[in-house]
Each structure stands twice: as C-alpha cells, then as structure tokens.
Design an enzyme around this catalytic site. Structure first.
Site, PDB file in Angstrom:
ATOM      1  CB  ALA A  48      -0.936  -0.005   1.203  1.00  0.00           C
ATOM      2  N   GLY A  49       1.888   1.281   0.838  1.00  0.00           N
ATOM      3  CA  GLY A  49       2.764   2.447   0.874  1.00  0.00           C
ATOM      4  C   GLY A  49       3.510   2.656  -0.431  1.00  0.00           C
ATOM      5  CG  ASP A  50       6.235  -0.195  -1.790  1.00  0.00           C
ATOM      6  OD1 ASP A  50       6.900   0.644  -1.155  1.00  0.00           O
ATOM      7  OD2 ASP A  50       6.378  -1.423  -1.665  1.00  0.00           O
TER       8      ASP A  50
END
Length: 298
Positions: free
Chosen positions: A249-251
C-alpha cells in the site's frame, strides 16, 4: 508534455503465505494460499507509477539468476525503461518472505542480495538525463541513496525520499529534499516523536522542515495522510475499504504521488489520487500485482 520520472531502488521476489494468525516463536501454523510475486519497494513503486500513466525509468540490481530474469522480463511488460539495470555476478536476487494474516496485516523478512550491491558506480550520468523528478527508498546502500540525492540536486531534479525501511538518517540526507513520505513508524524512528495526535504530527512535520525538507507527507494507513507544506497543513482522509493485503500500500501511494506531482497536480488532489490508488491496492493480494491502473481511478 509529461517528463520521464526516475525511480532507483530494490527489486525482490515476494514469497507470500496467507494464514489466519501469525505464528508465535517456535510455533508452526498451517497456512493457506501461497503466492510468488515480483516485489521490492523500488520495483513496486515503479510499476505502480507506470500503471497510472507515468513514463518511468527504473534502475535496480538483480542477480544473474532466474528471479532476476523474471523480474526484468516483467518490467519490460509493464513498459518500464530498464536500460540502466545492473546485474550482480556474485549475489543472488533479493527475496522477501511475507506472511499475511486474516486481518490483512503482514510480517516481512527480506534477504536483500544484489539490492545491497547497487553502488554509485552502477549509476552512470546518463541515468539522470531528461529527468525532472526522482523517487528513492532505503532498500539499497545508504551511500547510494546519498549519492543519488546529491546528484539529483546538482542536476536540479526534485527528489522524493520514501524513508523505508525506517532508519535514523544524518541531516545531509534531508537537507534540500523536495518531499519526504515516512509512515508513522518511520516518522518516530527519524524524529523521536510518537505521532499519536494532530499536534504530534505537526511537530514531526516541523522537524523535517527544520532539516531542510520542502514538503512532508506522513502516511497513516487507513486514516489517510498528513500533508505539510506552504499550501496545506492538515489531514487528508483515506477511502474506507475492506483490507485483504496491505503489503504494498505504501509503495502504491508513493508511485501514485510521484505520478500526480510529475503531471503538475496540486498537492491536495495529488494526495487524494494517491490515497485512492493505495486503497484499491489493499483490496487485493500481492505487491506489484495489487497496483491499480489509471482507468480504475477515474
């Protein structure tokens, strides 16, 4: 005309097992689905940005093995410019072992392999030609991160640093950054501030600004993000979705924010765009495979 963006970072093969509960030390649990997917923070961000319409030059280092070949073949299919990819003759390609529980939470162990052999000598000047914005993370040697930041600044390339995995960085890494995008844990590691309130987030953002960072986005998972710059200083909420796997998700957020900003979008709209992309990604299993396409966001 939208310019090519540069992402320099890691490339891994993710081996994922899904199970209801994480095993305790010494415990064996029977898992369910097994997946083997391309991953690595740099690669995930590059694929996410490309699927959202960015023209991406991606530089990483893999081993001379089947995992490296599969990764490179996949990047070509995703439309990435990988002409400056490096190959190690001595080290294996990076591998990540990932366990995902019934709540969509994950535990990850990474064997970095060739990623930690991506050195400044692997980055000729041509890598930085015709680039206006670059994104880098911390799954490659810190000496390479420092080199890329300085090189980009000398070439008037705006640098986005996603400081993951979290580590305390010297001030010279931060001074002059266009944008930093830590999550809550990384923010605490870097600033010593526990981001458990709006005031704490303001203080953490102020810490980065005082170190010379122009723009700060602290990612807060399902709560959204905290954006701090000359134009805005407040929360931007996330979409509410049922989480299946939060692995990348962060990527996806970072790839999306790079795409939006490189396209000239304003800060608030760029954050909403990136939050939506990340929200879609957590409804799917896998890292790169979970990244949405632009058509899914419009």
């Amino acid at each position: 005309m939208e310019h090519k963006v540069l992402i320099i970072g890691s490339s891994n093969t993710d081996m994922v097992v899904k199970t209801e509960e994480f095993p305790k030390p010494g415990e064996t649990v029977l898992g369910g689905t097994f997946l083997m997917n391309p991953g690595g923070k740099g690669a995930n961000q590059a694929v996410a940005a490309a699927r959202l319409g960015a023209d991406v030059r991606f530089v990483a280092k893999t081993g001379d093995d089947i995992f490296g070949k599969q990764a490179r073949d996949g990047f070509v299919k995703e439309g990435l410019d990988i002409q400056y990819f490096a190959k190690s003759q001595d080290l294996a390609s990076g591998v990540a072992l990932i366990t995902v529980n019934g709540k969509g939470e994950n535990e990850i162990v990474v064997a970095s392999g060739a990623n930690m052999d991506l050195l400044p000598a692997d980055l000729p000047d041509a890598v930085f030609e015709d680039i206006e914005m670059a994104l880098i993370q911390l799954e490659i040697p810190l000496e390479t991160v420092r080199y890329v930041i300085r090189k980009c600044q000398n070439e008037n390339i705006k640098v986005i640093l996603n400081p993951a995995p979290g580590v305390k960085l010297a001030d010279d890494f931060l001074n002059g950054l266009f944008l930093i995008t830590p999550n809550e844990t990384e923010t605490e590691i870097m600033t010593g501030i526990v981001t458990d309130s709006a005031e704490a987030l303001q203080n953490a953002a102020a810490y980065f600004h005082q170190k010379g960072v122009q723009n700060v986005i602290i990612t807060l998972g399902s709560k959204g993000v905290f954006l701090s710059n000359n134009e805005f200083n407040d929360f931007i909420p996330a979409l509410k979705v049922p989480a299946v796997d939060t692995t990348a998700a962060g990527d996806v957020f970072n790839g999306a924010i790079l795409k939006a900003l490189a396209s000239g979008e304003n800060w608030v709209k760029a954050c909403h765009f990136a939050c939506k992309a990340a929200a879609i990604s957590v409804t799917r299993m896998g890292a790169q495979s979970s990244a949405p396409y632009l058509s899914e966001l419009v």
